[in-house]
Design a protein around this motif. Structure first.
Motif, short mmCIF file in Angstrom:
data_model
loop_
_atom_site.label_atom_id
_atom_site.label_comp_id
_atom_site.label_asym_id
_atom_site.label_seq_id
_atom_site.Cartn_x
_atom_site.Cartn_y
_atom_site.Cartn_z
N ARG A 119 0.83 -0.98 -0.13
CA ARG A 119 -0.38 -0.03 0.24
C ARG A 119 0.80 0.78 -0.35
O ARG A 119 1.68 1.35 0.81
CB ARG A 119 -0.85 0.12 1.13
CG ARG A 119 -1.63 1.11 0.97
CD ARG A 119 -3.56 1.42 1.98
NE ARG A 119 -4.03 1.86 1.78
CZ ARG A 119 -5.18 1.31 1.94
NH1 ARG A 119 -5.73 0.06 1.33
NH2 ARG A 119 -5.64 1.76 1.35
N ARG A 143 -2.73 6.58 0.94
CA ARG A 143 -4.22 6.01 0.46
C ARG A 143 -4.79 5.36 -1.10
O ARG A 143 -5.98 4.44 -0.72
CB ARG A 143 -4.99 7.67 1.28
CG ARG A 143 -4.51 7.32 2.53
CD ARG A 143 -5.99 8.59 2.82
NE ARG A 143 -7.17 8.18 3.38
CZ ARG A 143 -7.44 8.43 3.86
NH1 ARG A 143 -7.92 9.60 4.45
NH2 ARG A 143 -9.02 8.10 4.14
N SER A 144 -4.80 5.59 -1.81
CA SER A 144 -5.30 5.42 -3.16
C SER A 144 -4.84 4.27 -4.29
O SER A 144 -4.88 4.20 -5.24
CB SER A 144 -5.67 6.41 -4.14
OG SER A 144 -4.44 7.53 -3.91
N LEU A 145 -2.71 4.28 -3.50
CA LEU A 145 -2.41 3.31 -5.20
C LEU A 145 -1.76 1.65 -4.15
O LEU A 145 -0.54 1.93 -2.96
CB LEU A 145 -1.05 4.10 -5.36
CG LEU A 145 -0.37 3.84 -6.49
CD1 LEU A 145 -1.03 3.58 -6.96
CD2 LEU A 145 1.00 4.63 -6.72
N ARG A 146 -2.38 0.89 -4.82
CA ARG A 146 -1.48 -0.70 -4.00
C ARG A 146 -1.19 -1.33 -5.37
O ARG A 146 -1.44 -0.88 -6.49
CB ARG A 146 -2.90 -1.12 -3.70
CG ARG A 146 -3.71 0.18 -2.53
CD ARG A 146 -4.66 -1.14 -1.96
NE ARG A 146 -6.12 -0.63 -2.56
CZ ARG A 146 -7.04 -1.19 -3.17
NH1 ARG A 146 -7.53 -2.05 -2.10
NH2 ARG A 146 -7.60 -1.28 -4.39
N TYR A 192 -5.72 1.94 -8.22
CA TYR A 192 -5.50 3.23 -8.11
C TYR A 192 -7.32 3.53 -7.72
O TYR A 192 -7.65 3.38 -9.10
CB TYR A 192 -5.30 4.07 -9.34
CG TYR A 192 -5.08 5.77 -8.85
CD1 TYR A 192 -4.70 6.19 -7.99
CD2 TYR A 192 -6.14 6.26 -9.71
CE1 TYR A 192 -4.09 7.62 -7.53
CE2 TYR A 192 -5.91 7.69 -9.15
CZ TYR A 192 -5.16 7.78 -8.10
OH TYR A 192 -5.41 9.38 -8.29
N ASP A 193 -7.36 4.09 -6.86
CA ASP A 193 -8.94 4.51 -5.90
C ASP A 193 -8.33 5.64 -6.44
O ASP A 193 -8.08 6.82 -5.60
CB ASP A 193 -8.87 4.43 -5.16
CG ASP A 193 -8.54 2.59 -4.39
OD1 ASP A 193 -9.44 1.62 -5.49
OD2 ASP A 193 -8.48 2.69 -3.52
N PHE A 194 -9.57 6.51 -7.46
CA PHE A 194 -9.88 8.31 -6.93
C PHE A 194 -11.17 7.74 -6.69
O PHE A 194 -12.21 7.26 -6.33
CB PHE A 194 -9.44 7.88 -8.85
CG PHE A 194 -10.58 7.76 -9.50
CD1 PHE A 194 -11.19 8.15 -10.68
CD2 PHE A 194 -9.26 6.36 -10.57
CE1 PHE A 194 -12.07 7.08 -11.22
CE2 PHE A 194 -10.69 5.80 -11.09
CZ PHE A 194 -11.52 6.44 -12.17
#
Length: 86
Positions: free
Chosen positions: A49, A52-55, A84-86
């Motif tokens: 991780r 917060r938004s990239l794994r 990538y969570d956006f």
């Protein structure tokens, strides 16, 4: 960071006796290889991780058949997934 290492030795001389193993993989994918013959296998799965938004997920696996009389070729596999969570 999390990582998982699994390995094993198998002996399944008959096709009907083949071994299926569910293995960890990246989210949304799966791996269920069938092992047949005499050999060994291993898999390393890792996840990072970054923020917060990239794994990132990675999986390296191999299968080898050093115990078989008729030389069967081995197999190696590498998977990489970036989320990538956006």
């Amino acid at each position: 960071m999390r990582s998982y290492l699994r390995c094993g030795v198998f002996k399944a001389d008959e096709w009907a006796d083949r071994i299926y193993v569910y293995e960890r993989d990246a989210p949304g994918t799966f791996s269920v290889p069938a092992y047949y013959g005499r050999g060994l296998w291993g898999a390393l799965t890792a996840s990072w991780r970054i923020n917060r938004s990239l794994r990132t997920y990675a999986r390296a696996a191999f299968t080898s058949y050093p115990f078989m009389k008729g030389r069967k070729s081995g197999r190696a596999e590498l998977k990489l997934q970036i989320v990538y969570d956006f």
